[in-house]
Motif scaffolding. Structure first.
Motif, PDB file in Angstrom:
ATOM      1  N   TYR A 169     -10.804  15.936  -1.396  1.00 27.20           N
ATOM      2  CA  TYR A 169     -11.094  14.793  -2.263  1.00 27.20           C
ATOM      3  C   TYR A 169      -9.932  13.798  -2.239  1.00 27.20           C
ATOM      4  O   TYR A 169     -10.145  12.590  -2.136  1.00 27.20           O
ATOM      5  N   ASP A 170      -8.698  14.305  -2.326  1.00 34.02           N
ATOM      6  CA  ASP A 170      -7.513  13.434  -2.286  1.00 34.02           C
ATOM      7  C   ASP A 170      -7.434  12.679  -0.964  1.00 34.02           C
ATOM      8  O   ASP A 170      -7.072  11.504  -0.925  1.00 34.02           O
ATOM      9  N   MET A 171      -7.776  13.362   0.133  1.00 36.87           N
ATOM     10  CA  MET A 171      -7.720  12.721   1.447  1.00 36.87           C
ATOM     11  C   MET A 171      -8.761  11.611   1.554  1.00 36.87           C
ATOM     12  O   MET A 171      -8.482  10.538   2.101  1.00 36.87           O
ATOM     13  N   LYS A 172      -9.958  11.860   1.017  1.00 33.67           N
ATOM     14  CA  LYS A 172     -11.004  10.837   1.038  1.00 33.67           C
ATOM     15  C   LYS A 172     -10.556   9.627   0.227  1.00 33.67           C
ATOM     16  O   LYS A 172     -10.725   8.478   0.645  1.00 33.67           O
ATOM     17  N   LYS A 173      -9.974   9.872  -0.936  1.00 29.74           N
ATOM     18  CA  LYS A 173      -9.488   8.791  -1.795  1.00 29.74           C
ATOM     19  C   LYS A 173      -8.388   7.994  -1.092  1.00 29.74           C
ATOM     20  O   LYS A 173      -8.403   6.761  -1.087  1.00 29.74           O
ATOM     21  N   MET A 174      -7.434   8.697  -0.471  1.00 22.45           N
ATOM     22  CA  MET A 174      -6.360   8.019   0.245  1.00 22.45           C
ATOM     23  C   MET A 174      -6.928   7.220   1.417  1.00 22.45           C
ATOM     24  O   MET A 174      -6.529   6.082   1.664  1.00 22.45           O
ATOM     25  N   SER A 175      -7.874   7.820   2.126  1.00 22.00           N
ATOM     26  CA  SER A 175      -8.505   7.151   3.252  1.00 22.00           C
ATOM     27  C   SER A 175      -9.169   5.856   2.812  1.00 22.00           C
ATOM     28  O   SER A 175      -9.005   4.810   3.446  1.00 22.00           O
ATOM     29  N   ASP A 176      -9.924   5.909   1.719  1.00 20.61           N
ATOM     30  CA  ASP A 176     -10.635   4.723   1.239  1.00 20.61           C
ATOM     31  C   ASP A 176      -9.693   3.582   0.897  1.00 20.61           C
ATOM     32  O   ASP A 176     -10.041   2.419   1.059  1.00 20.61           O
ATOM     33  N   HIS A 177      -8.484   3.900   0.435  1.00 17.19           N
ATOM     34  CA  HIS A 177      -7.557   2.863  -0.010  1.00 17.19           C
ATOM     35  C   HIS A 177      -6.503   2.491   1.025  1.00 17.19           C
ATOM     36  O   HIS A 177      -5.632   1.662   0.744  1.00 17.19           O
ATOM     37  N   SER A 178      -6.551   3.102   2.184  1.00 21.60           N
ATOM     38  CA  SER A 178      -5.546   2.766   3.198  1.00 21.60           C
ATOM     39  C   SER A 178      -6.226   2.575   4.555  1.00 21.60           C
ATOM     40  O   SER A 178      -6.602   1.460   4.894  1.00 21.60           O
ATOM     41  N   ILE A 179      -6.430   3.644   5.283  1.00 25.29           N
ATOM     42  CA  ILE A 179      -7.005   3.520   6.625  1.00 25.29           C
ATOM     43  C   ILE A 179      -8.481   3.164   6.602  1.00 25.29           C
ATOM     44  O   ILE A 179      -9.046   2.798   7.629  1.00 25.29           O
ATOM     45  N   GLY A 180      -9.109   3.243   5.436  1.00 20.05           N
ATOM     46  CA  GLY A 180     -10.540   2.962   5.312  1.00 20.05           C
ATOM     47  C   GLY A 180     -10.933   1.553   5.708  1.00 20.05           C
ATOM     48  O   GLY A 180     -12.108   1.279   5.925  1.00 20.05           O
TER      49      GLY A 180
ATOM     50  N   VAL B 155      -9.643  -8.955  -0.016  1.00 22.37           N
ATOM     51  CA  VAL B 155      -9.076  -7.632  -0.306  1.00 22.37           C
ATOM     52  C   VAL B 155      -7.786  -7.427   0.485  1.00 22.37           C
ATOM     53  O   VAL B 155      -6.766  -6.986  -0.058  1.00 22.37           O
ATOM     54  N   LEU B 156      -7.810  -7.747   1.772  1.00 20.48           N
ATOM     55  CA  LEU B 156      -6.634  -7.554   2.615  1.00 20.48           C
ATOM     56  C   LEU B 156      -5.467  -8.439   2.174  1.00 20.48           C
ATOM     57  O   LEU B 156      -4.311  -8.014   2.201  1.00 20.48           O
ATOM     58  N   GLU B 157      -5.761  -9.663   1.755  1.00 20.27           N
ATOM     59  CA  GLU B 157      -4.694 -10.537   1.242  1.00 20.27           C
ATOM     60  C   GLU B 157      -4.094  -9.945  -0.024  1.00 20.27           C
ATOM     61  O   GLU B 157      -2.883 -10.043  -0.251  1.00 20.27           O
ATOM     62  N   GLY B 158      -4.917  -9.315  -0.844  1.00 27.88           N
ATOM     63  CA  GLY B 158      -4.412  -8.643  -2.038  1.00 27.88           C
ATOM     64  C   GLY B 158      -3.506  -7.476  -1.690  1.00 27.88           C
ATOM     65  O   GLY B 158      -2.459  -7.274  -2.325  1.00 27.88           O
ATOM     66  N   ILE B 159      -3.894  -6.715  -0.668  1.00 28.90           N
ATOM     67  CA  ILE B 159      -3.070  -5.588  -0.218  1.00 28.90           C
ATOM     68  C   ILE B 159      -1.734  -6.100   0.312  1.00 28.90           C
ATOM     69  O   ILE B 159      -0.673  -5.567  -0.012  1.00 28.90           O
ATOM     70  N   ARG B 160      -1.794  -7.167   1.104  1.00 27.38           N
ATOM     71  CA  ARG B 160      -0.556  -7.739   1.653  1.00 27.38           C
ATOM     72  C   ARG B 160       0.361  -8.218   0.526  1.00 27.38           C
ATOM     73  O   ARG B 160       1.568  -7.959   0.540  1.00 27.38           O
ATOM     74  N   ALA B 161      -0.199  -8.896  -0.453  1.00 27.18           N
ATOM     75  CA  ALA B 161       0.606  -9.384  -1.576  1.00 27.18           C
ATOM     76  C   ALA B 161       1.207  -8.220  -2.358  1.00 27.18           C
ATOM     77  O   ALA B 161       2.375  -8.270  -2.766  1.00 27.18           O
ATOM     78  N   HIS B 162       0.440  -7.163  -2.528  1.00 18.04           N
ATOM     79  CA  HIS B 162       0.932  -5.974  -3.243  1.00 18.04           C
ATOM     80  C   HIS B 162       2.094  -5.331  -2.473  1.00 18.04           C
ATOM     81  O   HIS B 162       3.107  -4.967  -3.065  1.00 18.04           O
ATOM     82  N   MET B 163       1.941  -5.233  -1.160  1.00 19.76           N
ATOM     83  CA  MET B 163       3.014  -4.663  -0.341  1.00 19.76           C
ATOM     84  C   MET B 163       4.258  -5.535  -0.397  1.00 19.76           C
ATOM     85  O   MET B 163       5.376  -5.034  -0.507  1.00 19.76           O
ATOM     86  N   ASP B 164       4.073  -6.854  -0.335  1.00 23.07           N
ATOM     87  CA  ASP B 164       5.210  -7.776  -0.346  1.00 23.07           C
ATOM     88  C   ASP B 164       5.951  -7.773  -1.685  1.00 23.07           C
ATOM     89  O   ASP B 164       7.151  -7.999  -1.733  1.00 23.07           O
ATOM     90  N   SER B 165       5.215  -7.498  -2.759  1.00 26.64           N
ATOM     91  CA  SER B 165       5.832  -7.531  -4.086  1.00 26.64           C
ATOM     92  C   SER B 165       6.701  -6.308  -4.354  1.00 26.64           C
ATOM     93  O   SER B 165       7.538  -6.325  -5.247  1.00 26.64           O
ATOM     94  N   GLY B 166       6.467  -5.235  -3.607  1.00 26.74           N
ATOM     95  CA  GLY B 166       7.216  -4.001  -3.825  1.00 26.74           C
ATOM     96  C   GLY B 166       6.717  -3.207  -5.020  1.00 26.74           C
ATOM     97  O   GLY B 166       7.320  -2.209  -5.399  1.00 26.74           O
ATOM     98  N   GLU B 167       5.590  -3.619  -5.626  1.00 24.68           N
ATOM     99  CA  GLU B 167       5.052  -2.917  -6.790  1.00 24.68           C
ATOM    100  C   GLU B 167       4.688  -1.471  -6.490  1.00 24.68           C
ATOM    101  O   GLU B 167       4.677  -0.638  -7.380  1.00 24.68           O
ATOM    102  N   SER B 168       4.373  -1.187  -5.235  1.00 24.69           N
ATOM    103  CA  SER B 168       3.967   0.170  -4.885  1.00 24.69           C
ATOM    104  C   SER B 168       5.147   1.143  -4.906  1.00 24.69           C
ATOM    105  O   SER B 168       4.966   2.341  -4.786  1.00 24.69           O
TER     106      SER B 168
END
Length: 193
Positions: free
Chosen positions: A23-34, A132-145
């Motif tokens: 289940y964790d792998m599916k969740k991670m997959s959906d939010h990253s490599i998905g 969605v991808l622009e949101g991911i890029r902005a999130h990565m650039d902000s360092g919030e993760s």
């Protein structure tokens, strides 16, 4: 010769970060490599079972008093070695198989407005993915993760991984932007016919 199931490498890759349940792998997959590699439960669980039999992962049960115990998988040294070997191999190119293109190819047998409607829908779909991808890029650039509560080794993995993750996001942005450009050009060409 049967085609190699690449799901194993997606799962091994995710397990390099930490032990996880299916289940964790599916969740991670959906939010990253998905965004470029789709995995579903129908693939994940049989492949985990096979990899466990091959000694690439080990399974343990966690929890269980108030909730059912879940199966958690950990990559083994043999699994890590196979994963690293796969990373060094040349990637096989994939064959494009796109129903929209097939319908457009045979579009002369229907009203042009049907095809234009399909192109408009594809353009809208791509615009949503780009957002969605622009949101991911902005999130990565902000360092919030970079949660300060993460263990040091997890923060180091995330710092090392960021340029690689970012390159896949940039690919997606370029890919979907290109499709949107093609949709606009194709619609304009059809209007000129």
């Amino acid at each position: 010769m049967p085609r190699e199931n690449k799901t194993r490498y997606a799962l091994l890759g995710m397990l390099t970060y930490k032990p996880m349940s299916g289940y964790d792998m599916k969740k991670m997959s959906d939010h990253s490599i998905g965004h470029f590699w789709n995995e579903n439960y129908g693939n994940i669980y049989p492949v985990l079972k096979t990899m466990e039999a091959e000694g690439l992962v080990v399974m343990s049960r966690e929890g269980g008093e108030d909730s059912p115990a879940k199966k958690v998988y950990t990559i083994t040294q043999q699994g890590r070695k196979e994963f690293e070997s796969w990373l060094k191999r040349p990637a096989l190119s994939s064959k494009l198989r796109d129903e929209l293109l097939l319908q457009i190819f045979f579009g002369q047998w229907t009203d042009r407005s049907v095809i234009v409607e399909k192109l408009n829908a594809e353009d809208a779909r791509c615009a949503a993915v780009i957002e969605v991808l622009e949101g991911i890029r902005a999130h990565m650039d902000s360092g919030e993760s970079m949660d300060p509560d993460y263990p040091v080794n997890v923060r180091e993995i995330m710092i090392r991984g960021r340029p690689y993750w970012r390159s896949t996001v940039e690919f997606g942005l370029n890919y979907y932007t290109g499709i949107r450009k093609w949709c606009a050009e194709t619609i304009a060409n059809f209007k000129e016919l």
